[in-house]
Motif scaffolding. Structure first.
Motif, PDB file in Angstrom:
ATOM      1  N   GLY A  55       0.789  -1.222   0.000  1.00 25.37           N
ATOM      2  CA  GLY A  55       0.000   0.000   0.000  1.00 25.37           C
ATOM      3  C   GLY A  55       0.823   1.274   0.000  1.00 25.37           C
ATOM      4  O   GLY A  55       0.277   2.359  -0.009  1.00 25.37           O
ATOM      5  N   ALA A  56       2.151   1.146   0.007  1.00 31.28           N
ATOM      6  CA  ALA A  56       2.992   2.339   0.032  1.00 31.28           C
ATOM      7  C   ALA A  56       3.057   2.953  -1.359  1.00 31.28           C
ATOM      8  O   ALA A  56       3.249   2.256  -2.346  1.00 31.28           O
ATOM      9  CB  ALA A  56       4.398   1.998   0.515  1.00 31.28           C
ATOM     10  N   ALA A  57       2.873   4.246  -1.423  1.00 33.55           N
ATOM     11  CA  ALA A  57       2.947   4.952  -2.703  1.00 33.55           C
ATOM     12  C   ALA A  57       4.408   5.206  -3.042  1.00 33.55           C
ATOM     13  O   ALA A  57       5.235   5.371  -2.154  1.00 33.55           O
ATOM     14  CB  ALA A  57       2.200   6.276  -2.609  1.00 33.55           C
ATOM     15  N   GLN A 113      -2.726   7.693  -5.488  1.00 32.21           N
ATOM     16  CA  GLN A 113      -1.802   6.785  -4.809  1.00 32.21           C
ATOM     17  C   GLN A 113      -1.374   7.346  -3.461  1.00 32.21           C
ATOM     18  O   GLN A 113      -1.277   6.609  -2.480  1.00 32.21           O
ATOM     19  CB  GLN A 113      -0.572   6.520  -5.678  1.00 32.21           C
ATOM     20  CG  GLN A 113      -0.836   5.627  -6.856  1.00 32.21           C
ATOM     21  CD  GLN A 113       0.371   5.495  -7.764  1.00 32.21           C
ATOM     22  OE1 GLN A 113       1.354   6.221  -7.621  1.00 32.21           O
ATOM     23  NE2 GLN A 113       0.294   4.584  -8.709  1.00 32.21           N
ATOM     24  N   ALA A 117      -2.237   5.574   0.077  1.00 34.85           N
ATOM     25  CA  ALA A 117      -1.152   5.205   0.981  1.00 34.85           C
ATOM     26  C   ALA A 117      -1.351   5.845   2.349  1.00 34.85           C
ATOM     27  O   ALA A 117      -1.091   5.214   3.374  1.00 34.85           O
ATOM     28  CB  ALA A 117       0.185   5.624   0.399  1.00 34.85           C
ATOM     29  N   THR A 120      -4.019   3.862   4.108  1.00 33.79           N
ATOM     30  CA  THR A 120      -3.514   2.557   4.522  1.00 33.79           C
ATOM     31  C   THR A 120      -2.597   2.697   5.722  1.00 33.79           C
ATOM     32  O   THR A 120      -2.690   1.933   6.677  1.00 33.79           O
ATOM     33  CB  THR A 120      -2.744   1.884   3.368  1.00 33.79           C
ATOM     34  OG1 THR A 120      -3.609   1.795   2.249  1.00 33.79           O
ATOM     35  CG2 THR A 120      -2.266   0.516   3.761  1.00 33.79           C
TER      36      THR A 120
END
Length: 130
Positions: A55-57, A113, A117, A120
């Motif tokens: 989930g990291a952009a 994104q 992120a 998340t």
């Protein structure tokens, strides 16, 4: 002919290749490299670099955002002028409109994104302390 010979540079002595096992332990030199950030990231067993946390952009530098916003402004203005002027032909109108849509899409995708992120990362519970 080699370039150093053409420029009359003196020959550089090459050190003898060594595995490091023939030197006493107190004379062994360990070279870490120029910068730890420049080292290649460790690869997984299948040879693919692991991604960041799920989930990291992707992190984009500030200049990425500045150039995309400036390009969007330039191509949107050019597209509006091309559509409003009857003297400008359809190729220039199509290209400027296409570039404006491309940059608008890339900025929209990057913003989505980042928001995903942040959601998340903010919804995950903090790690348990021992």
């Amino acid at each position: 002919m080699r370039l150093p010979a053409l420029l009359a540079f003196p020959r550089v002595p090459r050190p003898a290749r060594s595995t490091g096992t023939d030197l006493p332990p107190d004379e062994t030199v360990v070279l870490d490299g120029p910068d730890p950030a420049l080292r290649p990231a460790p690869a997984a067993a299948d040879g693919v670099h692991p991604d960041g946390p799920p989930g990291a952009a992707p992190t984009r530098p500030r200049r990425w955002w500045i150039w995309r916003v400036l390009a969007l402004l330039v191509f949107t203005t050019g597209s509006a002028l091309a559509w409003s002027s009857p003297e400008i032909g359809w190729p220039r109108t199509a290209f400027t409109t296409g570039f404006a849509l491309y940059y608008a899409g890339s900025l929209t995708r990057a913003l989505r994104q980042r928001r995903a992120a942040r959601r998340t990362l903010s919804s995950t519970p903090p790690p348990a302390t021992s």
